[in-house]
Design an enzyme around this catalytic site. Structure first.
Site, PDB file in Angstrom:
ATOM      1  N   ASP A  15      18.624  38.276 -53.380  1.00 12.84           N
ATOM      2  CA  ASP A  15      18.810  39.194 -52.248  1.00 12.84           C
ATOM      3  C   ASP A  15      20.066  38.711 -51.507  1.00 12.84           C
ATOM      4  O   ASP A  15      20.821  37.906 -52.033  1.00 12.84           O
ATOM      5  CB  ASP A  15      17.550  39.140 -51.366  1.00 12.84           C
ATOM      6  CG  ASP A  15      17.395  40.360 -50.484  1.00 12.84           C
ATOM      7  OD1 ASP A  15      16.524  41.198 -50.754  1.00 12.84           O
ATOM      8  OD2 ASP A  15      18.157  40.460 -49.492  1.00 12.84           O
ATOM      9  N   LYS A  48       8.532  39.463 -49.726  1.00 16.05           N
ATOM     10  CA  LYS A  48       9.913  39.116 -49.399  1.00 16.05           C
ATOM     11  C   LYS A  48       9.917  37.686 -48.896  1.00 16.05           C
ATOM     12  O   LYS A  48       8.917  37.197 -48.386  1.00 16.05           O
ATOM     13  CB  LYS A  48      10.452  40.042 -48.292  1.00 16.05           C
ATOM     14  CG  LYS A  48      11.972  40.152 -48.268  1.00 16.05           C
ATOM     15  CD  LYS A  48      12.463  41.116 -49.345  1.00 16.05           C
ATOM     16  CE  LYS A  48      13.943  41.307 -49.405  1.00 16.05           C
ATOM     17  NZ  LYS A  48      14.262  42.469 -50.290  1.00 16.05           N
TER      18      LYS A  48
END
Lengths: 274, 274, 274, 274, 274, 274
Positions: C147, C107
């Site tokens: 995201d 991430k």
């Protein structure tokens, strides 16, 4: 390893064992230093001038790289085999380490009689051999040099083949290349100069002075001729030299530069010189 | 090249000459295909559990890469030598070419008895061997696989060593790895399935039908057991199987799945089965 | 490691410990899987439209790459910090592993409010952030995706920055990029479709049929609207939807396509719809 | 950025702000130089001698690389954290710039007490840490050196791990390595010699001469002992030295070489010396 | 740019301007798409069979790579020049984009009459040209293909030169290579098949059916002969074909397979066919 | 090759032919040295400050790399074209070879009037041009330098663009960069110093001594002013200098340092000086 089992390699092993014994080398290190780290055998297909394809066998052995990139000559000779190349690679490790140079030892070769090849065949052989060992050599990995049967021209071909593969000129991939593409001055006389240095050191041990010494030299080719000249420059009296054809003697000292000029100018061998 | 001169390699050469003769292969091509393109011999120092360093000899031979990346197993066996590995590499070239796979042939190995090593020693041996042959392997260069004395775990160690060196996970560097890290389904039974396919093709030549055939199988390990099961699935009647400990026979056909379950569950060999 | 010590990361750790306990995970593996493999923090200086240089903090965390290249979104939000990014990276590892995808979890993010930036500033921020994390990403190493606060355009900038650095177009370095440069069809509706699939599976457990179900959906943005549409296509009766502005209810089922058209065509929110 | 927020980093920031204020540094540059360019946190799983896996946290921070490759030590200490490492990396940037060396500043570390590890554990920790930071270091990128808790042996392991990954020996990837693999002469005494140089410069400012000075030194380990010896060689009278165990004083000057020999030969600390 | 200023390039520019006008293309994009991104001119020295060195000029133009790797043929023809190659490269961009292939457009060539060269000279020319354009091509950068004056053999030499430089076989660096090293089935007839597809689409627009159509084909080489055969397979009646030597007509339809066999078997041109 | 056919290139060719004739250069070598090895033309789209995209044409020509990496300036001038750049590249080969430097010759340029660009536009132009020629340049391939219309700042941008693409600082990719990032001392005065050296050598041929010479210099910019100063330091009497605005004469010798200070301090041109 039966692939290395030749008289030359057995000799190198015996020498190593003797030295290891004398210096009480750690048994684990002994095991690791006995065999070469990497040995590469390559097939070298060459198109001959008459159209046939002849396949030669090439070798490159890297004995130990823990002190730096490996370094060692490439030999073209019909008797070259893996055992011999491996022995020579091991000796290069010791030579570099004794001279405290940051290099490990390597050696290479092709089982071929270069005198049987045309210049074009020699070039194709060299370029193909260089292409095949390409993944293992490089300025920071393993640096070839001339040896028996190879010369500055062969190094130039290796350098050019390597340079083409990476896309730019890499002079550092070989030593012993021609001056015009980055070779070193003094390389031709280097072996003769080494003989003189070793002699002077030996004399020092014997408490003798080179300037009061008389010198006799057997061989008057690249090594012997330079040795004679440099000995004289260091103050020694060179009273005799000989080669395969004959010899020349003068108790009050030969005039080496004059002798060299005569040999070079008139293409004379020592036999024709009086 | 004396380094390759072993009975296995002489056998491979004789087969090759016979085939080349039969197909009237161009003499130049014949010269090039006879010897392997590259043969690498490496020293593999391994720290044993008792602290000693043992040095093993490893091999990787790439026979011919003109049809694509080379492909071939890695064998751990005390008798591994360069000639045997070279012969197996050559056979891999023919196998891939006959199956029209875009691969050349290779083979590797280490001269070691893996049963004498602890699991930790085996791992260290494998990782060091993989590190030494690193410059020659890769998904687009040369792809190892399991062979005699090696298995999916050994492949996982090779993959991990290679992946660490390039900095990310490279499953394509080996085949025959565990399913969990990208191995292929069906690989365990692949050899047995191959035996069945070849048998069916042979029967077709003989105008016979597998569904009317009775089958006897010698060997009930990984290859034989899967062969038995798949033969039965294809309609054959398997009337006898045997292994090193004994055999079992039933003229109206054995219940192979039941036999497999019994062997697996109770750890029985065929001797204990009635 | 105090650098990760945030509520989100503590939550992820607690979940992990609970699962590890339940599955009696080997303690050594547990130690290795608890903390992310690599966490990179970078400074991202951005020249603002008014000439000032603002320095933002960017993150990229790779939790575990043993199953393949890592995969995970990039988030632009003022509250992004290392602990949150690390927790999300760990969850990506579990998500990929549960879906049996050959990917690990990662991430990334930048602590910035993208709504405060002009489009030009957003581009400069993204390109600089991409340049700074360049050594860790790539199609075979770590693949970003959109995201919170990022979208297909941001992915296009990352892909272009990466492609310029390697010298050719590399579509595989990001997912979620625009269709015209290699993005995947169906990505926009993918999350909504996932909600429907999960719902159907849950219903199956409960022995219920989606075709006899009534559905109420909270949220009618990208996720909720696609969920409503696909639910209806699967046979469910969607009787109510709501968003931040209001809701709409019809016990005999809403006409979702008509509702979507109205919202899209007239720019209406649900509040304006009757 | 809360991840860096430790007393040491706050101190470094305060110093930087003060200096930036004094030199009226451009505000944009000030923003860019405040935070480190890249900070990498890695998990370092280590198999302990008893079979357990312990996971340590390692750091490598590169503060600014605009003047050349970054340079900075690696510290093994239980209290190492990101803020401390970042502060030390920033200080390295200033140190290199003030000495006009073409290097930027970096620093690394592992949160571990090296005295609690066996030599084998220390090696495994170091090799794994080196493998994890591999993408960021290199002779032209970032060059580690010994620091608190690490020494020439640790550098040798890092150099070997890096060299194995690129496939050939790379001495330039670390400084402070052992002489035998390319380390620099004089490195051991370098810090002590630096203390003397700085002292001489300070005396010059005060119009004092080292040759008329008396010297008292607190600490007689690697730094203090070399300082004492070199001070004396420069003409100063060293009248007292002390270490953690005690001290020794002689108003007419100590015989430092004799003191050093006694300490080394008899393993004495200063307490045992009279 | 005067270097591109040739009739062919002016034609391509005029077409582009017309299309850009029609689609109201953004002026900034128009500026960027007008000129090729990269144009490389290389000197290609070739040793001729008689020992002379002849230097030819080679070209490789990449028009636009934003949609993926560039793609385009290599042309050997005496009239090849930069302007022509640039125009063809631009047309490749449009062709790939219209067919929605993820490729940009490129083109290359050498100003040489390949019919004047021996096979050995052609090989040396091709290998040297490939070596010179090496930094710009590759499976993910730019992929050559055969074109006027080049064929599958030329592609094989380019692939081999490229593969030697990277050290392993790279089939993806060219298309149109021989089947035996990874070429595609159907490539030989691909252009003819394309003609048929386009014709069928055109007929559909005209509300005509290929099965009720009569076909006359001018040219009976690689393109025309396959077109004739496939047209017939699709149901059309081919009533006449012609080539440079003459023509053949039969109002009730020619027997194309029979005609092809006769041409192939007897080496006849259409003139000799009745 | 018509692409190179400009007056400047025809001049360079004529000079080369004359020299080749005089030295009886091998005809094969002559063919190879006449044309540049590689010529790259790139499109350089630049976003102008007003939002428009302007596309400029850039060039980089490498004439011959057999003596080492190529070396040569980058010129920004509206009249730059391929023929001129190729001629200048060829002259760089001869210059480097005559000075026995291990470099080949190259040259580059962009057809643009840099005085019409803002500093930001100049930076964007330079960075894009550098990115486009990236695959051909590098410390071991081809090293740019300042030339007409470019300066140390332009070199800094090229170095930074190149460094970002490889991921670390590479000062060796350009010469003529600012001192603070690795430029060489003395570069500013290098051309003037060269003029003095050449003059002294010419005087030696004429058996004259610089110390008895009087000097008159036309031009008092970067070249002329340094020439004047160094001439005087070498003992010559500089009696007159002039620039575009006027001249100054003093038969007993000008005070050059004083003159330089006056020009620099008061921003005066020679016209204002008495």
């Amino acid at each position: 390893m039966h692939e290395l089992d030749t008289p030359t390699f057995r000799l190198a092993m015996a020498q190593f064992d003797q030295a290891a014994e004398a210096m009480e080398l750690d048994p684990n290190l002994r095991e690791r230093l006995k065999l070469p780290q990497r040995s590469l055998i390559v097939s070298v297909p060459v198109r001959m001038d008459d159209g046939r394809v002849e396949v030669y066998t090439g070798y490159r052995v890297q004995h130990d790289s823990s002190r730096g990139p490996t370094k060692g000559g490439i030999r073209y000779h019909p008797d070259v085999n893996l055992g011999e190349v491996a022995a020579l690679a091991m000796w290069m490790t010791w030579k570099c380490a004794l001279a405290d140079l940051p290099y490990g030892g390597a050696k290479g070769g092709v089982a071929v009689d270069p005198k049987q090849l045309s210049r074009a065949e020699l070039q194709r052989l060299t370029r193909r051999y260089a292409a095949e060992i390409f993944p293992l050599i490089g300025p920071e990995k393993d640096v070839p040099a001339p040896d028996v049967g190879t010369d500055a021209q062969v190094m130039a071909w290796i350098m050019d083949t390597y340079s083409q593969q990476v896309g730019y000129s890499v002079p550092g991939v070989v030593t012993g290349k021609p001056l015009s593409i980055g070779g070193s001055l003094g390389r031709e006389e280097a072996t003769g100069r080494g003989v003189v240095y070793v002699t002077i050191e030996a004399l020092r041990h014997l408490k003798l002075d080179i300037r009061n010494s008389t010198v006799v030299i057997q061989g008057f080719g690249n090594v012997g001729a330079h040795t004679a000249r440099i000995m004289q420059e260091c103050g020694a009296r060179v009273i005799a030299v000989s080669d395969v054809n004959g010899g020349i003697h003068n108790a009050s000292g030969l005039d080496i530069p004059e002798l060299l000029t005569r040999c070079k100018t008139h293409g004379q061998s020592l036999r024709d010189t009086k």
